[in-house]
Design a protein around this motif. Structure first.
Motif, mmCIF file in Angstrom:
data_model
loop_
_atom_site.group_PDB
_atom_site.id
_atom_site.type_symbol
_atom_site.label_atom_id
_atom_site.label_comp_id
_atom_site.label_asym_id
_atom_site.label_seq_id
_atom_site.Cartn_x
_atom_site.Cartn_y
_atom_site.Cartn_z
ATOM 1 N N ALA A 1 0.828 -1.209 0.000
ATOM 2 C CA ALA A 1 0.000 0.000 0.000
ATOM 3 C C ALA A 1 0.856 1.250 0.000
ATOM 4 C CB ALA A 1 -0.921 -0.020 1.226
ATOM 5 N N GLU A 2 1.962 1.217 0.744
ATOM 6 C CA GLU A 2 2.839 2.386 0.812
ATOM 7 C C GLU A 2 3.528 2.636 -0.520
ATOM 8 O OE1 GLU A 2 6.779 3.920 3.332
ATOM 9 O OE2 GLU A 2 5.681 2.123 3.949
ATOM 10 N N ILE A 3 3.922 1.563 -1.190
ATOM 11 C CA ILE A 3 4.687 1.704 -2.426
ATOM 12 C C ILE A 3 3.782 1.963 -3.632
ATOM 13 C CG2 ILE A 3 6.139 0.435 -4.073
ATOM 14 C CD1 ILE A 3 7.405 -0.958 -1.629
ATOM 15 N N PHE A 4 2.688 1.195 -3.742
ATOM 16 C CA PHE A 4 1.865 1.247 -4.949
ATOM 17 C C PHE A 4 0.649 2.153 -4.821
ATOM 18 C CE2 PHE A 4 3.930 -3.009 -5.107
ATOM 19 C CZ PHE A 4 4.759 -2.759 -6.191
ATOM 20 N N GLY A 5 0.392 2.659 -3.632
ATOM 21 C CA GLY A 5 -0.681 3.636 -3.484
ATOM 22 C C GLY A 5 -1.987 3.034 -2.988
ATOM 23 N N PRO A 6 -2.925 3.900 -2.606
ATOM 24 C CA PRO A 6 -4.178 3.435 -1.985
ATOM 25 C C PRO A 6 -5.081 2.659 -2.933
ATOM 26 C CG PRO A 6 -4.255 5.801 -2.406
ATOM 27 C CD PRO A 6 -2.849 5.367 -2.667
ATOM 28 N N ARG A 7 -4.913 2.842 -4.253
ATOM 29 C CA ARG A 7 -5.761 2.101 -5.192
ATOM 30 C C ARG A 7 -5.249 0.685 -5.447
ATOM 31 N NH1 ARG A 7 -6.382 7.305 -7.882
ATOM 32 N NH2 ARG A 7 -4.558 6.866 -9.173
ATOM 33 N N TRP A 8 -4.068 0.375 -4.916
ATOM 34 C CA TRP A 8 -3.501 -0.962 -5.124
ATOM 35 C C TRP A 8 -4.271 -1.992 -4.306
ATOM 36 C CZ3 TRP A 8 -0.061 -3.399 -8.161
ATOM 37 C CH2 TRP A 8 0.413 -4.651 -7.744
ATOM 38 N N SER B 1 11.343 -10.536 -9.026
ATOM 39 C CA SER B 1 10.809 -10.207 -7.704
ATOM 40 C C SER B 1 11.713 -10.704 -6.588
ATOM 41 C CB SER B 1 9.405 -10.812 -7.553
ATOM 42 O OG SER B 1 8.874 -10.532 -6.275
ATOM 43 N N ALA B 2 12.319 -11.886 -6.782
ATOM 44 C CA ALA B 2 13.156 -12.467 -5.732
ATOM 45 C C ALA B 2 14.361 -11.594 -5.402
ATOM 46 C CB ALA B 2 13.623 -13.859 -6.157
ATOM 47 N N SER B 3 14.808 -10.805 -6.355
ATOM 48 C CA SER B 3 16.000 -9.972 -6.142
ATOM 49 C C SER B 3 15.666 -8.545 -5.720
ATOM 50 C CB SER B 3 16.840 -9.940 -7.423
ATOM 51 O OG SER B 3 16.130 -9.298 -8.478
ATOM 52 N N ARG B 4 14.389 -8.261 -5.491
ATOM 53 C CA ARG B 4 13.983 -6.889 -5.187
ATOM 54 C C ARG B 4 13.483 -6.747 -3.761
ATOM 55 N NH1 ARG B 4 10.720 -6.078 -10.799
ATOM 56 N NH2 ARG B 4 12.500 -5.484 -12.100
ATOM 57 N N GLY B 5 13.872 -5.634 -3.160
ATOM 58 C CA GLY B 5 13.345 -5.239 -1.878
ATOM 59 C C GLY B 5 12.430 -4.046 -2.042
ATOM 60 N N PRO B 6 11.972 -3.457 -0.949
ATOM 61 C CA PRO B 6 11.063 -2.306 -1.039
ATOM 62 C C PRO B 6 11.620 -1.157 -1.860
ATOM 63 C CG PRO B 6 11.093 -3.168 1.198
ATOM 64 C CD PRO B 6 12.172 -3.896 0.447
ATOM 65 N N GLU B 7 12.927 -0.883 -1.754
ATOM 66 C CA GLU B 7 13.501 0.249 -2.492
ATOM 67 C C GLU B 7 13.421 0.019 -3.999
ATOM 68 O OE1 GLU B 7 15.051 -1.482 -0.171
ATOM 69 O OE2 GLU B 7 15.097 -0.097 1.544
ATOM 70 N N GLU B 8 13.745 -1.208 -4.427
ATOM 71 C CA GLU B 8 13.698 -1.491 -5.859
ATOM 72 C C GLU B 8 12.263 -1.452 -6.376
ATOM 73 O OE1 GLU B 8 17.445 -3.006 -4.220
ATOM 74 O OE2 GLU B 8 15.346 -3.350 -3.648
ATOM 75 N N TRP B 9 11.324 -1.972 -5.583
ATOM 76 C CA TRP B 9 9.931 -1.913 -6.004
ATOM 77 C C TRP B 9 9.421 -0.476 -6.031
ATOM 78 C CZ3 TRP B 9 7.705 -5.062 -8.937
ATOM 79 C CH2 TRP B 9 7.898 -6.441 -8.846
ATOM 80 N N GLN B 10 9.942 0.361 -5.133
ATOM 81 C CA GLN B 10 9.546 1.766 -5.141
ATOM 82 C C GLN B 10 9.961 2.424 -6.451
ATOM 83 O OE1 GLN B 10 7.805 3.596 -2.416
ATOM 84 N NE2 GLN B 10 7.448 4.629 -4.385
ATOM 85 N N ALA B 11 11.163 2.079 -6.941
ATOM 86 C CA ALA B 11 11.616 2.639 -8.219
ATOM 87 C C ALA B 11 10.724 2.176 -9.364
ATOM 88 C CB ALA B 11 13.069 2.228 -8.471
ATOM 89 N N VAL B 12 10.321 0.904 -9.332
ATOM 90 C CA VAL B 12 9.417 0.385 -10.364
ATOM 91 C C VAL B 12 8.078 1.124 -10.303
ATOM 92 C CG1 VAL B 12 8.104 -1.645 -11.113
ATOM 93 C CG2 VAL B 12 10.507 -1.884 -10.436
ATOM 94 N N ALA B 13 7.555 1.279 -9.085
ATOM 95 C CA ALA B 13 6.262 1.962 -8.912
ATOM 96 C C ALA B 13 6.343 3.404 -9.363
ATOM 97 C CB ALA B 13 5.831 1.885 -7.450
ATOM 98 N N ASP B 14 7.450 4.076 -9.060
ATOM 99 C CA ASP B 14 7.607 5.476 -9.476
ATOM 100 C C ASP B 14 7.619 5.598 -10.996
ATOM 101 O OD1 ASP B 14 7.696 6.189 -6.826
ATOM 102 O OD2 ASP B 14 9.885 6.410 -6.747
ATOM 103 N N ALA B 15 8.299 4.646 -11.648
ATOM 104 C CA ALA B 15 8.346 4.676 -13.117
ATOM 105 C C ALA B 15 6.953 4.470 -13.704
ATOM 106 C CB ALA B 15 9.300 3.604 -13.633
ATOM 107 N N MET B 16 6.178 3.538 -13.122
ATOM 108 C CA MET B 16 4.829 3.291 -13.629
ATOM 109 C C MET B 16 3.912 4.479 -13.336
ATOM 110 S SD MET B 16 2.912 1.290 -15.363
ATOM 111 C CE MET B 16 3.760 -0.310 -15.408
#
Length: 267
Positions: free
Chosen positions: A127-134, A159-174
């Motif tokens: 929810a923190e990374i992808f937002g309230p609509r996730w 996914s196995a190689s990613r932590g919250p920071e890496e997923w945050q970068a993916v979410a920001d790009a999307m």
């Protein structure tokens, strides 16, 4: 080599069974002079005495803890050899291997979890990374729908190689892409225009964070965004009608590349 009767000592086969080493290994140790049997029968067969067996026991122990045969020879035959030092050095190497194996085990656990769950994030982190609509149930839905596909395996490996920071970068790009998508729709960008085609290419680049996306797969994905209530609500929550408009610009770009959107397949 002294002669012995047939009842003196142990044969190679008997020693092999008693110590759990192969006959080939015993022959090799004999050939290199590491552990030679002391007796021979009248028929010429080699026999191991109790003293030979004691030396073999020590060789087996040292070999099991990882010492090489040359190092074992030094430990057994060199009176000046620093046996504790050699064992400490071997223990340090064993500790390094254990640490390496533990890290490998942890990596395997993450890979298994990623294949089974998709996202290795808590519901709160999602929810923190992808937002309230996730919807935190989306990864489970995707696993049920696509779990047997090559794309899910690719996604799980990322996914196995990613932590919250890496997923945050993916979410920001999307998020940046979706913002640009809504702004282009507001500006009246027409499907098939260079500006629309650039957005379609940008979508493929951003989506590649999950798995590589072919143009045909992109057509199928855009159609799902429009038809699936959950995805449609997400895109239409950014701009009313955005899911349908996105499908139109993807279809137009696909036609420009010789793909009929009506017959596009997930490949």
């Amino acid at each position: 080599m002294p002669d012995a009767t047939d009842t003196d000592g142990l044969t190679v086969g008997q020693v092999s069974a008693r110590l759990g080493v192969t006959v080939r290994a015993l022959h090799h140790w004999d050939e290199i002079g590491l552990a030679r049997p002391s007796l021979r029968t009248a028929a010429g067969y080699r026999l191991y005495t109790a003293g030979d067996l004691e030396r073999l026991h020590r060789i087996v122990v040292y070999r099991e803890i990882g010492l090489g045969l040359d190092r074992i020879r030094d430990v057994l035959d060199d009176s000046a050899a620093d046996v504790p030092g050699a064992l400490r050095a071997q223990r340090a190497q064993v500790a390094e291997r254990i640490d390496r194996l533990q890290r490998l085990g942890a990596g395997l656990d993450r890979m298994i979890d990623a294949h089974e769950r998709g996202l290795l994030l808590t519901a709160e982190q999602q929810a923190e990374i992808f937002g309230p609509r996730w919807d935190p149930d989306w990864p489970a839905q995707a696993r049920r729908r696509y779990g047997d596909t090559a794309q899910w395996r690719q996604y799980a490996e990322r996914s196995a190689s990613r932590g919250p920071e890496e997923w945050q970068a993916v979410a920001d790009a999307m998020t940046g892409f979706e913002r640009a998508l809504g702004e282009a729709m507001d500006a009246g960008v027409a499907p098939g225009s260079p500006e629309a085609d650039q957005l379609v290419e940008r979508h493929r680049e951003v989506f590649a964070s999950y798995f590589p996306l072919t143009r045909q797969m992109q057509v199928c994905l855009a159609r799902m965004y429009e038809a699936d209530p959950g995805f449609a609500a997400h895109y239409d929550g950014i701009r009313p009608g955005l899911a349908a408009w996105f499908r139109r610009i993807v279809d137009a770009c696909a036609r420009a590349h010789g793909i009929d959107p009506d017959t596009a397949a997930w490949e």
